[in-house]
Design a protein around this motif. Structure first.
Motif, PDB file in Angstrom:
ATOM      1  N   ILE A  26     158.515  62.656  56.920  1.00 52.04           N
ATOM      2  CA  ILE A  26     157.308  63.291  56.398  1.00 52.04           C
ATOM      3  C   ILE A  26     156.357  62.173  56.006  1.00 52.04           C
ATOM      4  O   ILE A  26     156.611  61.424  55.064  1.00 52.04           O
ATOM      5  N   SER A  27     155.280  62.056  56.773  1.00 52.42           N
ATOM      6  CA  SER A  27     154.329  60.964  56.549  1.00 52.42           C
ATOM      7  C   SER A  27     153.265  61.381  55.537  1.00 52.42           C
ATOM      8  O   SER A  27     152.855  62.540  55.506  1.00 52.42           O
ATOM      9  N   THR A  28     152.803  60.408  54.749  1.00 55.08           N
ATOM     10  CA  THR A  28     151.745  60.706  53.768  1.00 55.08           C
ATOM     11  C   THR A  28     150.358  60.728  54.414  1.00 55.08           C
ATOM     12  O   THR A  28     149.401  61.121  53.772  1.00 55.08           O
ATOM     13  N   GLY A  29     150.248  60.300  55.652  1.00 58.57           N
ATOM     14  CA  GLY A  29     148.929  60.222  56.296  1.00 58.57           C
ATOM     15  C   GLY A  29     148.813  61.132  57.501  1.00 58.57           C
ATOM     16  O   GLY A  29     149.678  61.101  58.388  1.00 58.57           O
ATOM     17  N   GLY A  30     147.772  61.943  57.537  1.00 61.66           N
ATOM     18  CA  GLY A  30     147.515  62.800  58.695  1.00 61.66           C
ATOM     19  C   GLY A  30     146.637  62.067  59.697  1.00 61.66           C
ATOM     20  O   GLY A  30     147.082  61.683  60.780  1.00 61.66           O
ATOM     21  N   GLY A  31     145.369  61.844  59.293  1.00 60.80           N
ATOM     22  CA  GLY A  31     144.447  61.108  60.163  1.00 60.80           C
ATOM     23  C   GLY A  31     144.999  59.724  60.486  1.00 60.80           C
ATOM     24  O   GLY A  31     144.905  59.259  61.630  1.00 60.80           O
ATOM     25  N   ALA A  32     145.603  59.077  59.498  1.00 57.42           N
ATOM     26  CA  ALA A  32     146.119  57.717  59.709  1.00 57.42           C
ATOM     27  C   ALA A  32     147.235  57.722  60.753  1.00 57.42           C
ATOM     28  O   ALA A  32     147.247  56.888  61.664  1.00 57.42           O
ATOM     29  N   SER A  33     148.165  58.686  60.646  1.00 52.77           N
ATOM     30  CA  SER A  33     149.263  58.669  61.621  1.00 52.77           C
ATOM     31  C   SER A  33     148.763  59.048  63.009  1.00 52.77           C
ATOM     32  O   SER A  33     149.199  58.483  64.012  1.00 52.77           O
ATOM     33  N   LEU A  34     147.790  59.976  63.069  1.00 53.20           N
ATOM     34  CA  LEU A  34     147.237  60.345  64.377  1.00 53.20           C
ATOM     35  C   LEU A  34     146.573  59.137  65.039  1.00 53.20           C
ATOM     36  O   LEU A  34     146.768  58.880  66.224  1.00 53.20           O
ATOM     37  N   GLU A  35     145.796  58.396  64.258  1.00 53.21           N
ATOM     38  CA  GLU A  35     145.111  57.234  64.848  1.00 53.21           C
ATOM     39  C   GLU A  35     146.111  56.134  65.186  1.00 53.21           C
ATOM     40  O   GLU A  35     145.930  55.393  66.148  1.00 53.21           O
ATOM     41  N   TYR A  36     147.179  56.043  64.412  1.00 49.95           N
ATOM     42  CA  TYR A  36     148.233  55.076  64.759  1.00 49.95           C
ATOM     43  C   TYR A  36     148.859  55.463  66.107  1.00 49.95           C
ATOM     44  O   TYR A  36     149.050  54.626  66.990  1.00 49.95           O
ATOM     45  N   LEU A  37     149.175  56.762  66.252  1.00 48.17           N
ATOM     46  CA  LEU A  37     149.788  57.231  67.506  1.00 48.17           C
ATOM     47  C   LEU A  37     148.860  57.033  68.697  1.00 48.17           C
ATOM     48  O   LEU A  37     149.301  56.806  69.822  1.00 48.17           O
ATOM     49  N   GLU A  38     147.574  57.135  68.422  1.00 47.79           N
ATOM     50  CA  GLU A  38     146.566  56.947  69.459  1.00 47.79           C
ATOM     51  C   GLU A  38     146.560  55.498  69.960  1.00 47.79           C
ATOM     52  O   GLU A  38     145.981  55.186  70.994  1.00 47.79           O
ATOM     53  N   GLY A  39     147.198  54.595  69.203  1.00 51.45           N
ATOM     54  CA  GLY A  39     147.266  53.196  69.608  1.00 51.45           C
ATOM     55  C   GLY A  39     146.064  52.387  69.145  1.00 51.45           C
ATOM     56  O   GLY A  39     145.841  51.266  69.586  1.00 51.45           O
ATOM     57  N   LYS A  40     145.278  52.987  68.255  1.00 55.01           N
ATOM     58  CA  LYS A  40     144.087  52.295  67.750  1.00 55.01           C
ATOM     59  C   LYS A  40     144.467  51.166  66.803  1.00 55.01           C
ATOM     60  O   LYS A  40     145.485  51.250  66.124  1.00 55.01           O
ATOM     61  N   THR A  41     143.617  50.138  66.745  1.00 54.55           N
ATOM     62  CA  THR A  41     143.797  49.121  65.722  1.00 54.55           C
ATOM     63  C   THR A  41     143.280  49.711  64.417  1.00 54.55           C
ATOM     64  O   THR A  41     142.106  50.058  64.313  1.00 54.55           O
ATOM     65  N   LEU A  42     144.140  49.837  63.440  1.00 60.49           N
ATOM     66  CA  LEU A  42     143.722  50.466  62.187  1.00 60.49           C
ATOM     67  C   LEU A  42     143.166  49.390  61.256  1.00 60.49           C
ATOM     68  O   LEU A  42     143.816  48.358  61.029  1.00 60.49           O
ATOM     69  N   PRO A  43     141.965  49.613  60.709  1.00 59.69           N
ATOM     70  CA  PRO A  43     141.319  48.567  59.894  1.00 59.69           C
ATOM     71  C   PRO A  43     142.214  48.035  58.773  1.00 59.69           C
ATOM     72  O   PRO A  43     142.223  46.828  58.512  1.00 59.69           O
TER      73      PRO A  43
END
Ligand SMILES: Nc1ncnc2c1ncn2[C@@H]1O[C@H](COP(=O)(O)OP(=O)(O)O)[C@@H](O)[C@H]1O
Ligand SMILES: O=C(OP(=O)(O)O)[C@H](O)COP(=O)(O)O
Length: 399
Positions: A375-392
Motif C-alpha cells: 500500500i503506497s502513500t503516493g498516488g500521483g507519485a507512484s503513477l509517475e514513477y511507473l511511467e518511468g519519468k524522472t521524478l524531481p
C-alpha cells in the motif's frame, strides 16, 4: 537507487544537529469537523522520525496539506497533524505557526536534542509551488536555513517540482528517508517486466493530473479499468451525456484519441450510480453509463461494472490501483470501491494500491491491508514513477 539514505546520515552522527524532514502529512480531514479521518501517512513517516529522535537530532518536520493558494488558510493548517504526530511518537511535537518566519525560527531554536517540531503548511507560501525558479529558490533558502541536513521522506510528493522537494536538497546535505526508499524498492518491481496480465485500475478526482499518465502507461499495461471521477471525461468522449458529473471538458479529445489508439484495452463503466447532489443523503439510482440524466452526477460505478472489473482483475498477475471508484466517504457511494478492492484482494496477483485516499479507503472499508502486496502513500507519485519519468524529488537526491 544510487542515493544516500537515512542510515548514511545516522552513521555520520546527528546528535544536536537540526535535521529538516520533508514528509507528506497530507491526510484526509472530515469536511465538517476538520478531524483527521485517516492517519496512515503520519504513521508511514514514523520509522524515519523515530530513528532521528533516538539518535538525538533536533527534528524539524515540514509538509503540505491540501491545495491552499500560497497564503495562510486555517482550514489547511497542520496544527491537528502536530497533535496526532505527538500522540504517535509518544512525545509532544512543537508546532510553528508559520513555515519560515519568526515562529518557525524560534520554535527550531528552542528544540532540545531528540525533540520534534512541525512547521505550518508549506503551501501557505507562494514560493513553495512557484514555477519561477528564483521565487522557489528564495523560499528554499529560508527553509534550508532551518536545518543542517535534509531528509526526503515525502514519497507522495516526489513528483512535484516544489521548493521543499526539489530545491532544498541542493542547499543541504541530503538523504532519502526510510519510506521513500521502501516505496521505490517495491514499485521498481512493476517497472521492469511485470508478470502478465498487468491490470491498472484508475479512479479518484485528480483527473487532469492522471489523464497525462494514462497516455504513457497505456502501451505497457494489458488492461486499464477506469472508474471514479476519471471515467466521465471518457464517457463524454464516447458521446454519452454525463449530466453534472466531474468532467475535464478540454481533455475529451485526448480521451477519444487514447481509446482509438488502444482499442479494447480501456474498460469503462457500463453502469453508474447517479445522484441528485454531492451529498450523503442525496436521492440516487443506478443507471446505464449512456443514460445519466442531465440534472444528475455520477458518484460511483454500478454493480454490473464492478462485476466486469472483478472478472478482469481475477485474470491479472500484476495489479496497480490508484483512485477510489466513487465517493467512498459517503456510504451510499462506497460499493464500487469496496467491490473493486475486494476483487483485488482475491486475485492471485502482486497488487499495489497507491494514493492517500485509496489507502484510506482500504482502511475505512475495513479491508485486510495484508491482502495487498503493497500500500503506497503516493498516488500521483507512484503513477509517475511507473511511467518511468524522472521524478524531481528523486533526481534532487541523486545530485
Ligand atoms: N465520481 C466521483 N465524483 C467526484 N469525486 C469522486 C468520484 N469518485 C471518487 N471521487 C473522489 O476522489 C477522491 C480521491 O481522489 P484522488 O486524490 O485522485 O485519489 P488518491 O488520493 O488515492 O490518489 C476521493 O475523495 C473521492 O471521494
Ligand atoms: O495526496 C497526494 O497525492 P495523491 O492524491 O496522488 O496520492 C500528495 O500529498 C500530493 O498532493 P498534490 O497532488 O496536491 O501535490
Amino acid at each position: 537507487m544510487s542515493i544516500r539514505n537515512l542510515d548514511d546520515l545516522l552513521g555520520e552522527g546527528v546528535s544536536g544537529r537540526r535535521v529538516l524532514v520533508r514528509a507528506d502529512l497530507n491526510v484526509p480531514l472530515d469536511k465538517q469537523t476538520g478531524d483527521i479521518t485517516d492517519d496512515g501517512r503520519i504513521r508511514a513517516v514514523l520509522p524515519t522520525l523515530s530513528a532521528l529522535v533516538q539518535a538525538g537530532a533536533k527534528v524539524v518536520v515540514c509538509s503540505h496539506l491540501g491545495r491552499p493558494k500560497g497564503a495562510p488558510d486555517p482550514q489547511f493548517s497542520l496544527r491537528p497533524v502536530a497533535g496526532r504526530l505527538g500522540e504517535l511518537l509518544g512525545a509532544p511535537v512543537h508546532f510553528a505557526e508559520d513555515t519560515v518566519g519568526d515562529s518557525a525560527r524560534s520554535t527550531v531554536a528552542g528544540l532540545a536534542d531528540g525533540q520534534v517540531a512541525l512547521l505550518e503548511n508549506l503551501r501557505f507560501n507562494k514560493g513553495e509551488t512557484s514555477k519561477d525558479d528564483a521565487e522557489r529558490g528564495a523560499f528554499a533558502d529560508q527553509l534550508a536555513a532551518l536545518g543542517d541536513a535534509y531528509v526526503d521522506d515525502a514519497f507522495g510528493a516526489v513528483h512535484r517540482k516544489h521548493a521543499s522537494v526539489h530545491d532544498v536538497p541542493a542547499r543541504l546535505p541530503h538523504v532519502a528517508g526510510r519510506l521513500v526508499l521502501r516505496e521505490v524498492e517495491v514499485l521498481s518491481r512493476l517497472t521492469g517486466d511485470p508478470e502478465r496480465p498487468y491490470v491498472v485500475v484508475l479512479g479518484g478526482s485528480k483527473v487532469s493530473d492522471k489523464l497525462a499518465v494514462i497516455e504513457a502507461l497505456l502501451p505497457t499495461v494489458d488492461r486499464l479499468l477506469i472508474g471514479g471521477g476519471m471515467c466521465f471525461t471518457f464517457l463524454k468522449a464516447q458521446g454519452h451525456e454525463v449530466g453534472t458529473s466531474l468532467l475535464e471538458a478540454e481533455m475529451v479529445d485526448t480521451c477519444r484519441n487514447l481509446m482509438e489508439r488502444a482499442p479494447g484495452k480501456i474498460m469503462l463503466p457500463v453502469d453508474v450510480v447517479a445522484a441528485d447532489a454531492f451529498a450523503p443523503d442525496a436521492a440516487h439510482d443506478t443507471v446505464p453509463a449512456d443514460g445519466i440524466p442531465s440534472h444528475r452526477l455520477g458518484l460511483d460505478i454500478g454493480p454490473e461494472t464492478v462485476a466486469g472489473f472483478a472478472a478482469a482483475l481475477s485474470q491479472a498477475k500484476t495489479i496497480f490501483w490508484n483512485g477510489p471508484m466513487g465517493v467512498f466517504e459517503m456510504a451510499a457511494f462506497a460499493n464500487g470501491t469496496r467491490g473493486v478492492a475486494e476483487a483485488i484482494t482475491k486475485a492471485d496477483a502482486f497488487s499495489v494500491v497507491g494514493g492517500g485516499d485509496s489507502a484510506a479507503a482500504v482502511r475505512a472499508l475495513g479491508l485486510d491491508e495484508s491482502s495487498f502486496g503493497h500500500i503506497s502513500t503516493g498516488g500521483g507519485a507512484s503513477l509517475e514513477y511507473l511511467e518511468g519519468k524522472t521524478l524531481p524529488g528523486i533526481a534532487a537526491l541523486e545530485n
